[in-house]
Design a protein around this motif. Structure first.
Motif, PDB file in Angstrom:
ATOM      1  N   TRP A  48     -10.249 -53.749 -25.387  1.00 19.02           N
ATOM      2  CA  TRP A  48      -9.548 -54.397 -24.271  1.00 19.02           C
ATOM      3  C   TRP A  48      -8.351 -55.214 -24.736  1.00 19.02           C
ATOM      4  CZ3 TRP A  48     -10.632 -52.994 -19.488  1.00 19.02           C
ATOM      5  CH2 TRP A  48     -11.883 -52.442 -19.217  1.00 19.02           C
ATOM      6  N   GLY A  49      -8.442 -55.821 -25.875  1.00 21.25           N
ATOM      7  CA  GLY A  49      -7.388 -56.744 -26.267  1.00 21.25           C
ATOM      8  C   GLY A  49      -7.648 -58.110 -25.666  1.00 21.25           C
ATOM      9  N   ASN A  50      -6.990 -59.135 -26.205  1.00 18.97           N
ATOM     10  CA  ASN A  50      -7.204 -60.503 -25.731  1.00 18.97           C
ATOM     11  C   ASN A  50      -6.593 -60.704 -24.350  1.00 18.97           C
ATOM     12  OD1 ASN A  50      -8.447 -61.190 -28.160  1.00 18.97           O
ATOM     13  ND2 ASN A  50      -6.464 -61.694 -29.110  1.00 18.97           N
ATOM     14  N   GLU A  51      -7.241 -61.557 -23.554  1.00 20.08           N
ATOM     15  CA  GLU A  51      -6.727 -61.954 -22.243  1.00 20.08           C
ATOM     16  C   GLU A  51      -6.480 -60.757 -21.348  1.00 20.08           C
ATOM     17  OE1 GLU A  51      -3.302 -64.382 -22.771  1.00 20.08           O
ATOM     18  OE2 GLU A  51      -4.288 -65.727 -24.166  1.00 20.08           O
ATOM     19  N   SER A  52      -7.397 -59.814 -21.346  1.00 17.54           N
ATOM     20  CA  SER A  52      -7.284 -58.693 -20.407  1.00 17.54           C
ATOM     21  C   SER A  52      -7.453 -59.214 -18.987  1.00 17.54           C
ATOM     22  CB  SER A  52      -8.339 -57.634 -20.725  1.00 17.54           C
ATOM     23  OG  SER A  52      -8.051 -57.034 -21.968  1.00 17.54           O
ATOM     24  N   VAL A  92     -14.310 -59.575 -11.573  1.00 19.73           N
ATOM     25  CA  VAL A  92     -14.694 -60.592 -12.563  1.00 19.73           C
ATOM     26  C   VAL A  92     -13.707 -60.558 -13.724  1.00 19.73           C
ATOM     27  CG1 VAL A  92     -17.140 -60.522 -11.974  1.00 19.73           C
ATOM     28  CG2 VAL A  92     -16.248 -58.964 -13.721  1.00 19.73           C
ATOM     29  N   HIS A  93     -13.718 -61.640 -14.529  1.00 16.76           N
ATOM     30  CA  HIS A  93     -12.791 -61.717 -15.660  1.00 16.76           C
ATOM     31  C   HIS A  93     -13.252 -60.845 -16.827  1.00 16.76           C
ATOM     32  CE1 HIS A  93     -10.969 -64.878 -13.420  1.00 16.76           C
ATOM     33  NE2 HIS A  93     -11.943 -65.749 -13.616  1.00 16.76           N
ATOM     34  N   ILE A 137     -15.659 -53.286 -17.629  1.00 15.71           N
ATOM     35  CA  ILE A 137     -14.917 -54.532 -17.501  1.00 15.71           C
ATOM     36  C   ILE A 137     -14.690 -55.101 -18.890  1.00 15.71           C
ATOM     37  CG2 ILE A 137     -15.805 -55.059 -15.195  1.00 15.71           C
ATOM     38  CD1 ILE A 137     -17.779 -56.989 -16.484  1.00 15.71           C
ATOM     39  N   PRO A 138     -13.679 -55.995 -19.051  1.00 17.61           N
ATOM     40  CA  PRO A 138     -13.422 -56.578 -20.374  1.00 17.61           C
ATOM     41  C   PRO A 138     -14.683 -57.176 -20.982  1.00 17.61           C
ATOM     42  CG  PRO A 138     -11.645 -57.124 -18.885  1.00 17.61           C
ATOM     43  CD  PRO A 138     -12.693 -56.449 -18.051  1.00 17.61           C
ATOM     44  N   GLY A 139     -14.931 -56.836 -22.242  1.00 13.43           N
ATOM     45  CA  GLY A 139     -16.150 -57.248 -22.925  1.00 13.43           C
ATOM     46  C   GLY A 139     -17.079 -56.080 -23.162  1.00 13.43           C
ATOM     47  N   GLY A 189      -9.222 -58.437 -16.442  1.00  7.80           N
ATOM     48  CA  GLY A 189     -10.479 -58.349 -15.702  1.00  7.80           C
ATOM     49  C   GLY A 189     -10.666 -56.992 -15.074  1.00  7.80           C
ATOM     50  N   GLY A 190     -11.749 -56.865 -14.319  1.00  4.69           N
ATOM     51  CA  GLY A 190     -12.048 -55.581 -13.690  1.00  4.69           C
ATOM     52  C   GLY A 190     -13.047 -55.762 -12.571  1.00  4.69           C
TER      53      GLY A 190
END
Length: 696
Positions: free
Chosen positions: A614-618, A671-672, A576-578, A620-621
């Protein structure tokens, strides 16, 4: 009122071998059964079924259908029973009468049960034998002819609206345009009396002002054709008030601005004569651009064939001309009923030449030969098909197992592309819901929506699959090229010297690729490796000691790319992003994204590793959690409340173990990003009902 001997004479005129005794018995039975019952007009009630039978004689229908028309109200409105009808008139007539009776019972429903639901049941109820439908349409037509006798204005409007919304379109669907036109005219007169009167008066004034204008134009067309050796019947008429009113509304013009209010029909001998006639007419009068339609080479789905054109006539007005043969004209006037007309000797084989039933339900493409369709006039032969309806009552035929997405694409491609949800029989249902026979489906749309790759997991129609795959392939190539371009930039940064402007063109030539996009796609799908690209761009650059060391390169952002299209998120680690991520790039497939600590990365020795971010403002997953909770009433409610309060959506929930005082669940949770997940885990661990909560 039509008398008994007059009805028999009509039937004998086209069927000398008709069972007169059957028709006579039906006439007498109906008259006695209805007894002293009266219609709103004051006429004896039995006059209605006799007039319905008379309408069907104009269609040259068989004796069983005529008897059914005479008897069609006896079971519903008298003490007669189905058993009595079967004993006196045989099983076929009894079955037909029963079918019409069921339709009449449906009509007795309350107002809020009508419209599309009525049409749904209407078509399903008549499925035992298509002649039930023909009797019902004739019944409705006669009721419309006598509608003005009903004193209750609201009831008249209800009947007229139902006729306009259901019966007239149904008559059109099966090609019975004569029935359709009269029903629309009568319903229009009731629903829009002012508009009807206004248009009728203007047509009358036009007729008076022009004198014998229609006859004069018709004679001129016929003379022009005869001079060139074409024998034709030319019929002219003013267009019907409802047709004119609808065109005025569609084009936003006044009656005076509407130029094509006259229509002519040329009936010729052969199909070849149709096209010769068209050429002669276009050679004599200027054609109106965009107004020519060829329904002979491409017939309508209900079997309608004709050539349509509009020309500027010598009288300085636009006229519409339809050109067809006699057989085409019979089909155009009576549609499906034309194929139930009496055949000499009642030769059943002669009827098998006409695939009319396929025109009714529009399923010939998927239900076998026309001969099979005609031999079995029951819906049972279509057990692998279902019939669903739009909110306006349009019939949509689909394979069994079809979903609302299949339905949307069957209605229109744009509707399918923009589908975001569906109401089935008034309830919002998942898009993967299999539709049942007779469901009413309303598609919810958004212009921001586009076809989803996951739809391919449940759609069943070829049209839906083709449209989705086409979009997915287009999107996949677009995003694969975008990803390839990022990989290309990373490769270029590793070259020992900057590139000249002509380097890429030379590289394409060396790699035998036709453009930049093909190069980027080949890089992303590893059809060519990094060394080949380097050598093509700068020959000798991939030699030992020439390439810059890779540690300085930046991670490639996957922001803006679609999971499942340009790349796939690994099911083993659910990144997930992060999360720190890495991609595995194998030949011929998209990049597979893993969390950096995933054990499965050890299996990627045959793949190139790609450093990703991921890049900004992905977007979520989906994270997977393992939660152990106390076996207490309300524990699960506490968990779901926490998740809801934190804006997390549960996509899966499985109970893995039940251990006395504790239950173990695994959850799939949208989740974000990682911080969002950490907040959720902290909240879960803080509650008393949770023993443990961990990310898998």
């Amino acid at each position: 009122m039509l008398r008994q001997y007059e009805l028999l004479e009509r039937v004998r005129a086209y069927d000398p071998d008709a069972d007169e005794a059957l028709i006579n018995r039906a006439y007498v039975f109906s008259m006695k059964a209805h007894g002293s019952q009266k219609r709103a007009s004051g006429d004896p009630y039995y006059s209605h079924p006799i007039e319905v039978a008379g309408i069907l004689t104009d269609l040259r229908l068989d004796d069983e259908t005529i008897a059914t028309a005479i008897l069609h109200d006896t079971i519903e409105d008298t003490v007669a029973t189905p058993e009595e009808v079967e004993r006196l008139f045989g099983p076929n007539v009894a079955r037909l009468v029963d079918g019409v009776t069921k339709l009449s019972k449906i009509e007795a429903q309350s107002e809020n049960q009508r419209a599309a639901e009525n049409l749904r049941k209407f078509l399903l109820a008549m499925s035992g034998d298509i002649r039930v439908l023909l009797v019902k349409l004739a019944d409705r037509l006669h009721n419309m002819r006598t509608l003005h006798f009903i004193a209750n204005a609201e009831k008249r409007r209800r009947i007229a609206r139902e006729t306009m919304d259901i019966y007239a379109p149904l008559a059109e669907r099966i090609g019975m345009y004569e029935f359709m036109t009269e029903m629309q005219t009568l319903a229009f007169r009731e629903l829009e009396p002012d508009a009807y009167q206004s248009i009728s008066k203007r047509l009358e004034q036009l007729h008076k002002g022009g004198g014998d204008l229609i006859d004069r134009i018709g004679r001129g067309i016929r003379a022009h054709l005869e001079a060139s050796g074409i024998e034709a019947q030319v019929q002219g008429r003013e267009k019907h008030p409802y047709s004119i009113w609808r065109k005025m509304a569609e084009r936003h013009v006044s009656f005076e601005q509407l130029s094509d209010v006259m229509a002519f029909r040329a009936i010729v001998g052969t199909e070849e004569d149709c096209y010769r006639t068209l050429g002669l007419i276009h050679g004599r009068w200027p054609m109106v651009p965009g107004r020519f339609k060829d329904f002979i080479s491409t017939p309508k789905r209900n079997g309608y064939k004709s050539l349509h054109t509009s020309v500027i006539h010598d009288e300085q007005m636009r006229i519409e001309i339809q050109i067809r043969t006699g057989d085409m004209h019979a089909q155009a006037e009576h549609g499906l009923a034309a194929h139930w007309a009496y055949k000499e000797g009642k030769d059943e084989a002669a009827r098998t030449q006409h695939p009319w039933i396929s025109d009714l339900v529009e399923i010939l493409d998927h239900a076998g030969s026309a001969e099979e369709l005609l031999e079995h006039t029951r819906m049972a032969m279509y057990q692998d098909r279902i019939f669903a309806f739009t909110p306006k009552g349009e019939l949509i035929q689909l394979p069994k197992g079809a979903s609302p997405v299949d339905f949307a694409y069957a209605v229109h491609t744009d509707l399918g592309d923009q589908t975001v949800g569906a109401k089935v029989n008034g309830r919002v249902m998942p898009l993967r819901t299999p539709l049942d026979n007779g469901d009413q489906v309303e598609i919810l749309v958004s212009k921001a929506q586009h076809p989803q790759p996951t739809w391919l997991n449940f759609v069943v129609t070829g049209k839906a699959k083709a449209k989705i795959r086409r979009f997915v392939k287009s999107k996949e190539r677009e995003e694969t090229i975008a990803l390839g371009r990022k990989l290309f930039d990373e490769i270029v940064q590793r070259l020992p010297v900057p590139l000249g402007w002509e380097a890429i063109a030379e590289a394409l030539r060396r790699l035998h690729l036709h453009d930049d996009d093909a190069l980027m796609e080949a890089i992303a799908l590893k059809r060519i490796d990094d060394v080949q690209v380097m050598e093509a761009l700068l020959p000798g650059s991939a030699g030992k000691g020439q390439v810059k060391p890779p540690p300085q390169r930046q991670a490639i952002s996957i922001k803006g790319l679609t999971p499942g299209v340009a790349f796939t998120l690994a099911e083993c680690c659910h990144p997930i992003p992060g999360d720190r991520i890495v991609g595995l790039r194998r030949e011929g497939t998209g990049i597979e994204v893993h969390a950096i600590g995933c054990d499965r990365l050890a299996d990627g020795i045959d793949a190139d590793w790609v450093d990703l971010a991921w890049g900004n403002e992905s977007d979520g997953g989906t994270a997977r959690l393992c939660i152990v909770i106390k076996n207490e009433p309300g524990s699960l409610a506490v968990i779901t409340s926490i998740l809801g309060n934190h804006g997390a959506n549960i996509v899966s929930l499985d109970q893995k173990a039940r251990d006395g005082s504790f239950h173990t669940f695994t959850l799939g949770l949208e989740v974000h990003d990682v911080p969002h997940l950490m907040r959720i885990l902290a909240a879960l661990r803080a509650t008393e009902v949770v023993s443990t909560a961990e990310r898998i």
